[in-house]
Design a protein around this motif. Structure first.
Motif, PDB file in Angstrom:
ATOM      1  N   GLY A  81       0.783  -1.235   0.000  1.00 45.27           N
ATOM      2  CA  GLY A  81       0.000   0.000   0.000  1.00 45.27           C
ATOM      3  C   GLY A  81       0.816   1.287   0.000  1.00 45.27           C
ATOM      4  O   GLY A  81       0.242   2.375   0.061  1.00 45.27           O
TER       5      GLY A  81
ATOM      6  N   LEU B  51       0.044   2.629  -3.687  1.00 45.52           N
ATOM      7  CA  LEU B  51      -1.362   2.634  -4.096  1.00 45.52           C
ATOM      8  C   LEU B  51      -2.236   3.490  -3.165  1.00 45.52           C
ATOM      9  O   LEU B  51      -3.073   4.268  -3.631  1.00 45.52           O
ATOM     10  CB  LEU B  51      -1.889   1.192  -4.155  1.00 45.52           C
ATOM     11  CG  LEU B  51      -3.318   1.025  -4.681  1.00 45.52           C
ATOM     12  CD1 LEU B  51      -3.497   1.697  -6.031  1.00 45.52           C
ATOM     13  CD2 LEU B  51      -3.683  -0.455  -4.776  1.00 45.52           C
TER      14      LEU B  51
ATOM     15  N   ILE C 143      15.966   3.219   0.417  1.00 43.38           N
ATOM     16  CA  ILE C 143      14.589   3.425  -0.058  1.00 43.38           C
ATOM     17  C   ILE C 143      13.713   3.927   1.091  1.00 43.38           C
ATOM     18  O   ILE C 143      13.619   3.280   2.149  1.00 43.38           O
ATOM     19  CB  ILE C 143      14.006   2.113  -0.639  1.00 43.38           C
ATOM     20  CG1 ILE C 143      14.763   1.735  -1.911  1.00 43.38           C
ATOM     21  CG2 ILE C 143      12.515   2.263  -0.910  1.00 43.38           C
ATOM     22  CD1 ILE C 143      14.352   0.418  -2.528  1.00 43.38           C
TER      23      ILE C 143
ATOM     24  N   THR D 171       6.692  -3.681  -0.703  1.00 43.91           N
ATOM     25  CA  THR D 171       7.152  -4.978  -1.187  1.00 43.91           C
ATOM     26  C   THR D 171       7.932  -4.816  -2.491  1.00 43.91           C
ATOM     27  O   THR D 171       7.693  -3.890  -3.272  1.00 43.91           O
ATOM     28  CB  THR D 171       5.968  -5.938  -1.433  1.00 43.91           C
ATOM     29  OG1 THR D 171       5.173  -5.436  -2.523  1.00 43.91           O
ATOM     30  CG2 THR D 171       5.094  -6.073  -0.187  1.00 43.91           C
TER      31      THR D 171
ATOM     32  N   HIS E 249       4.469  -1.645  -9.912  1.00 37.43           N
ATOM     33  CA  HIS E 249       4.087  -0.231  -9.975  1.00 37.43           C
ATOM     34  C   HIS E 249       4.855   0.511 -11.084  1.00 37.43           C
ATOM     35  O   HIS E 249       4.341   1.440 -11.696  1.00 37.43           O
ATOM     36  CB  HIS E 249       4.351   0.406  -8.603  1.00 37.43           C
ATOM     37  CG  HIS E 249       3.733   1.747  -8.440  1.00 37.43           C
ATOM     38  ND1 HIS E 249       2.419   1.999  -8.739  1.00 37.43           N
ATOM     39  CD2 HIS E 249       4.261   2.935  -8.014  1.00 37.43           C
ATOM     40  CE1 HIS E 249       2.147   3.279  -8.497  1.00 37.43           C
ATOM     41  NE2 HIS E 249       3.260   3.870  -8.067  1.00 37.43           N
TER      42      HIS E 249
ATOM     43  N   ILE F  78      -1.393 -11.793 -11.408  1.00 43.05           N
ATOM     44  CA  ILE F  78      -0.750 -11.315 -10.183  1.00 43.05           C
ATOM     45  C   ILE F  78       0.713 -11.713 -10.270  1.00 43.05           C
ATOM     46  O   ILE F  78       1.044 -12.834 -10.686  1.00 43.05           O
ATOM     47  CB  ILE F  78      -1.427 -11.911  -8.935  1.00 43.05           C
ATOM     48  CG1 ILE F  78      -2.846 -11.322  -8.784  1.00 43.05           C
ATOM     49  CG2 ILE F  78      -0.611 -11.628  -7.659  1.00 43.05           C
ATOM     50  CD1 ILE F  78      -3.633 -11.846  -7.597  1.00 43.05           C
ATOM     51  N   LEU F  79       1.563 -10.753  -9.910  1.00 48.37           N
ATOM     52  CA  LEU F  79       3.005 -11.047  -9.865  1.00 48.37           C
ATOM     53  C   LEU F  79       3.232 -11.852  -8.582  1.00 48.37           C
ATOM     54  O   LEU F  79       2.935 -11.361  -7.478  1.00 48.37           O
ATOM     55  CB  LEU F  79       3.765  -9.720  -9.838  1.00 48.37           C
ATOM     56  CG  LEU F  79       5.235  -9.688 -10.181  1.00 48.37           C
ATOM     57  CD1 LEU F  79       5.673  -8.246 -10.415  1.00 48.37           C
ATOM     58  CD2 LEU F  79       6.100 -10.299  -9.128  1.00 48.37           C
TER      59      LEU F  79
END
Ligand SMILES: Cc1cc2nc3c(=O)[nH]c(=O)nc-3n(C[C@H](O)[C@H](O)[C@H](O)COP(=O)(O)OP(=O)(O)OC[C@H]3O[C@@H](n4cnc5c(N)ncnc54)[C@H](O)[C@@H]3O)c2cc1C
Length: 283
Positions: free
Chosen positions: A33, A36, A97, A107, A114, A162-163
């Protein structure tokens, strides 16, 4: 800062998640999240349904594979990858990061799916020759990351896929690597980020993977740099000559943080630094 209404589903298994995504064209997958949710809150993205895959055990875990390769579940967080990697340059990259929360929640699979043009993990994964493992009700396919990242926030993932994992083969013997990043001071995102993985034998460079992020539409492999480096003696002048190709064929980004000319120059400088550091770590 309040997102538009959406339905929320938390499947108990990957199969259930794949069933939902195949039957709901307005659905989006929610992993950590960290990208997103801000986008939904700012209403820069919308979803009729969020499929929360965050607790699916099938998508977690890292493991060495037979023959010296490596596989990590798509839900591997930056923090988990940091704890488990033996590669110092992966630590260079991942530790830079975001902040602790981002590294605990974000993740690797989410970062790849993304395809943010300034995201660090895709450059590292490209330099390590990773492939993505994609699953749908139609089956599974394994796609090299080089070519999968198609443009800003665009990948080759189909609507019903889905990856599930990232997978790579063994690294060349004695390979060394480095990640060098010019970061935007407020956000920490890369203005220029460069991942280099190299190996040498008998005084010449035998393997080179150099990938940049923050520079073009999406993270990319600088193949002209790699070609110039392979077969060279890896001297400072050879590295500088190779690094000069860092933005060959790339439409370089220009924004309030760095105009095109400055970013292009920095791409060359950070490419040289990353390669030199990688050579210094190779056996
Ligand atoms: C304050 C802050 C600072 C940050 N700084 C940096 C930085 O310095 N460098 C950097 O690289 N990034 C940075 N980020 C971004 C962050 O690293 C990524 O957003 C994050 O890793 C994405 O993973 P996620 O699990 O949170 O994905 P999510 O936000 O859950 O999802 C992102 C997108 O990918 C899709 N998706 C996610 N997982 C899958 C899957 N398994 N299969 C298919 N689709 C999927 C989702 O549908 C969504 O479209 C920062 C973020 C924040 C909030």
């Amino acid at each position: 800062m309040i997102p538009a209404a959406f339905a929320y589903q938390r499947p108990a298994s990957l199969d259930e998640a794949l069933r939902i995504i195949a039957s709901d064209s307005g659905a989006k997958v929610l992993a950590g999240g960290q990208s997103l949710l801000p986008l939904l809150k700012l209403r820069l993205a919308s979803a009729e349904t969020l499929i929360d895959i965050g607790r699916l055990k099938e998508l977690k875990g890292v493991q060495a594979t037979p023959g010296g390769g490596f596989e990590m579940g798509a839900l591997t967080t930056y923090a988990e990858a940091l704890e488990t990697t033996s590669l110092p340059y992966a630590r260079d990259c991942l530790s830079g990061i975001g902040d602790v929360q981002v590294r605990n929640r974000g993740t690797i699979g989410g970062a790849i799916a993304h395809a943010d043009p300034a995201s660090d993990a895709p450059a590292l994964a490209l330099a390590l020759d990773y492939s993505v493992v994609l699953r749908s009700q139609r089956g599974e396919r394994v796609v090299p990351l080089d070519g999968f990242l198609e443009g800003p926030f665009q990948t080759g993932i189909a609507d019903d896929e889905i990856l599930v994992a990232l997978r790579r083969g063994p690294l060349p013997a004695g390979a060394g690597g480095a990640y060098r990043k010019l970061k935007q001071p407020a956000s920490g995102y890369s203005i220029v980020g460069v991942a280099a993985v190299v190996a040498s034998s008998g005084g010449s460079v035998t393997h080179a993977r150099v990938a940049l992020t923050g520079v073009g539409e999406v993270a990319y492999r600088a193949k002209a740099v790699e070609a110039a480096l392979i077969g060279s003696d890896g001297s400072s002048s050879a590295v500088a000559a190779a690094a000069a190709h860092a933005v060959d064929g790339v439409t370089v980004n220009s924004d309030i943080h760095a105009d095109r000319e400055y970013r292009s120059q920095m791409a060359v400088v950070y490419t040289r630094r990353a390669i030199e550091a990688a050579l210094g770590r190779s056996a």
